[in-house]
Design an enzyme around this catalytic site. Structure first.
Site, PDB file in Angstrom:
ATOM      1  N   HIS A  18       4.217 -44.057  49.739  1.00 25.51           N
ATOM      2  CA  HIS A  18       3.189 -43.021  49.556  1.00 25.51           C
ATOM      3  C   HIS A  18       2.045 -43.219  50.549  1.00 25.51           C
ATOM      4  O   HIS A  18       1.596 -42.268  51.184  1.00 25.51           O
ATOM      5  CB  HIS A  18       2.594 -43.096  48.144  1.00 25.51           C
ATOM      6  CG  HIS A  18       3.494 -42.660  47.035  1.00 25.51           C
ATOM      7  ND1 HIS A  18       3.772 -43.451  45.949  1.00 25.51           N
ATOM      8  CD2 HIS A  18       4.171 -41.511  46.820  1.00 25.51           C
ATOM      9  CE1 HIS A  18       4.571 -42.801  45.108  1.00 25.51           C
ATOM     10  NE2 HIS A  18       4.838 -41.636  45.622  1.00 25.51           N
ATOM     11  N   LYS A  42       4.177 -36.195  30.021  1.00 27.97           N
ATOM     12  CA  LYS A  42       4.834 -37.330  30.683  1.00 27.97           C
ATOM     13  C   LYS A  42       4.310 -38.650  30.139  1.00 27.97           C
ATOM     14  O   LYS A  42       3.109 -38.800  29.885  1.00 27.97           O
ATOM     15  CB  LYS A  42       4.568 -37.280  32.196  1.00 27.97           C
ATOM     16  CG  LYS A  42       5.586 -36.472  32.963  1.00 27.97           C
ATOM     17  CD  LYS A  42       5.508 -36.855  34.430  1.00 27.97           C
ATOM     18  CE  LYS A  42       6.503 -36.085  35.266  1.00 27.97           C
ATOM     19  NZ  LYS A  42       6.357 -36.394  36.698  1.00 27.97           N
ATOM     20  N   ARG A  90      12.651 -38.191  51.769  1.00 24.50           N
ATOM     21  CA  ARG A  90      13.461 -39.400  51.913  1.00 24.50           C
ATOM     22  C   ARG A  90      14.919 -39.059  52.196  1.00 24.50           C
ATOM     23  O   ARG A  90      15.427 -39.239  53.259  1.00 24.50           O
ATOM     24  CB  ARG A  90      13.340 -40.278  50.659  1.00 24.50           C
ATOM     25  CG  ARG A  90      12.019 -40.989  50.560  1.00 24.50           C
ATOM     26  CD  ARG A  90      11.730 -41.501  49.190  1.00 24.50           C
ATOM     27  NE  ARG A  90      11.557 -40.400  48.251  1.00 24.50           N
ATOM     28  CZ  ARG A  90      11.154 -40.544  46.989  1.00 24.50           C
ATOM     29  NH1 ARG A  90      10.932 -41.736  46.507  1.00 24.50           N
ATOM     30  NH2 ARG A  90      10.993 -39.495  46.225  1.00 24.50           N
ATOM     31  N   SER A 127       8.864 -44.806  43.277  1.00 25.22           N
ATOM     32  CA  SER A 127       8.121 -45.339  42.127  1.00 25.22           C
ATOM     33  C   SER A 127       9.089 -45.639  40.987  1.00 25.22           C
ATOM     34  O   SER A 127       8.885 -46.600  40.236  1.00 25.22           O
ATOM     35  CB  SER A 127       7.082 -44.328  41.646  1.00 25.22           C
ATOM     36  OG  SER A 127       6.143 -44.083  42.644  1.00 25.22           O
TER      37      SER A 127
HETATM   38  P1  ADP Z   1       8.449 -40.661  43.270  1.00 27.54           P
HETATM   39  O1  ADP Z   1       9.252 -39.507  43.856  1.00 27.54           O
HETATM   40  O2  ADP Z   1       8.639 -41.958  43.992  1.00 27.54           O
HETATM   41  O3  ADP Z   1       8.503 -40.785  41.779  1.00 27.54           O
HETATM   42  P2  ADP Z   1       6.032 -39.107  43.374  1.00 27.54           P
HETATM   43  O4  ADP Z   1       6.477 -38.097  42.397  1.00 27.54           O
HETATM   44  O5  ADP Z   1       4.704 -39.704  43.157  1.00 27.54           O
HETATM   45  O6  ADP Z   1       6.955 -40.352  43.555  1.00 27.54           O
HETATM   46  O7  ADP Z   1       6.167 -38.510  44.830  1.00 27.54           O
HETATM   47  C1  ADP Z   1       5.173 -37.776  45.436  1.00 27.54           C
HETATM   48  C2  ADP Z   1       5.568 -37.490  46.866  1.00 27.54           C
HETATM   49  O8  ADP Z   1       5.708 -38.711  47.580  1.00 27.54           O
HETATM   50  C3  ADP Z   1       6.902 -36.779  47.037  1.00 27.54           C
HETATM   51  O9  ADP Z   1       6.760 -35.870  48.107  1.00 27.54           O
HETATM   52  C4  ADP Z   1       7.860 -37.853  47.455  1.00 27.54           C
HETATM   53  O10 ADP Z   1       8.889 -37.358  48.251  1.00 27.54           O
HETATM   54  C5  ADP Z   1       6.925 -38.728  48.267  1.00 27.54           C
HETATM   55  N1  ADP Z   1       7.413 -40.094  48.326  1.00 27.54           N
HETATM   56  C6  ADP Z   1       7.648 -40.903  47.297  1.00 27.54           C
HETATM   57  N2  ADP Z   1       8.097 -42.104  47.742  1.00 27.54           N
HETATM   58  C7  ADP Z   1       8.132 -42.008  49.097  1.00 27.54           C
HETATM   59  C8  ADP Z   1       8.523 -42.894  50.152  1.00 27.54           C
HETATM   60  N3  ADP Z   1       9.001 -44.108  49.879  1.00 27.54           N
HETATM   61  N4  ADP Z   1       8.417 -42.477  51.416  1.00 27.54           N
HETATM   62  C9  ADP Z   1       7.965 -41.237  51.669  1.00 27.54           C
HETATM   63  N5  ADP Z   1       7.593 -40.338  50.757  1.00 27.54           N
HETATM   64  C10 ADP Z   1       7.677 -40.726  49.480  1.00 27.54           C
END
Ligand code: ADP
Length: 160
Positions: A18, A42, A90, A127
């Site tokens: 992130h 959630k 990703r 996450s």
């Molecule tokens: P996750 O998908 O890991 O549960 P979030 O819902 O918080 O996390 O994701 C928010 C944004 O961050 C999404 O656009 C997701 O694609 C991006 N994201 C999450 N992890 C990564 C990563 N390792 N590299 C790049 N972008 C990421």
């Protein structure tokens, strides 16, 4: 001239992936608002701490702000005068989901979505995976920013 873009997410917890996307979005667009989703339905592992952990993890990044976000993304963006969302991409599953969201958000209010490819170092990090490892007592300190490492240490120290 710069215009602020939104990087939204659950950040449960914020990971190095992130932070990488937030930093790169800032480098491209100048200003980033990180929107930490709050959804009453959630069950977050990090609960209300998530916002504070995001704040501390990006505090060294100039041009980056953090806000709590609920309701429809398009309404949040409209209320803040934001016209562009930046998401990390990703693998295939992200693309399928993000394409649907991007079309819906554009249809609802003209909101644009920019997809930034995840960097090679973080492309398999999520996450969800961090939470799974944590729940079995694994060490995730290579995958999350320092403030999250500290929060995890405190939680373990306090016991269940
Ligand atoms: P996750 O998908 O890991 O549960 P979030 O819902 O918080 O996390 O994701 C928010 C944004 O961050 C999404 O656009 C997701 O694609 C991006 N994201 C999450 N992890 C990564 C990563 N390792 N590299 C790049 N972008 C990421």
């Amino acid at each position: 001239m710069t215009s602020q873009v939104l990087c939204p997410g659950s950040f449960d917890p914020i990971t190095n992936g992130h932070v990488d996307i937030i930093r790169r979005a800032r480098d491209v667009f100048g200003e980033v608002l990180v929107g930490v989703g709050v959804n009453q339905q959630k069950n977050y592992l990090f609960g209300e701490q998530r916002i504070e952990l995001v704040r501390r993890s990006v505090e060294d990044l100039d041009g980056v702000e953090v806000a709590e976000m609920d309701g429809l993304l398009v309404d949040f963006c409209r209320s803040r005068g934001i016209s562009t969302v930046v998401k990390g991409l990703r693998f295939g599953a992200d693309f399928d989901f993000e394409l649907q969201m991007a079309h819906m958000n554009h249809g609802l209010s003209g909101l644009e979505t920019i997809l930034l490819p995840a960097s090679a170092d973080h492309v398999t990090l999520s996450s969800t995976l961090v939470r799974s490892v944590l729940q079995f007592g694994g060490d995730v300190s290579n995958y999350v920013p320092g403030p999250v490492v500290d929060a995890i240490a405190d939680r373990l120290w306090q016991g269940p």
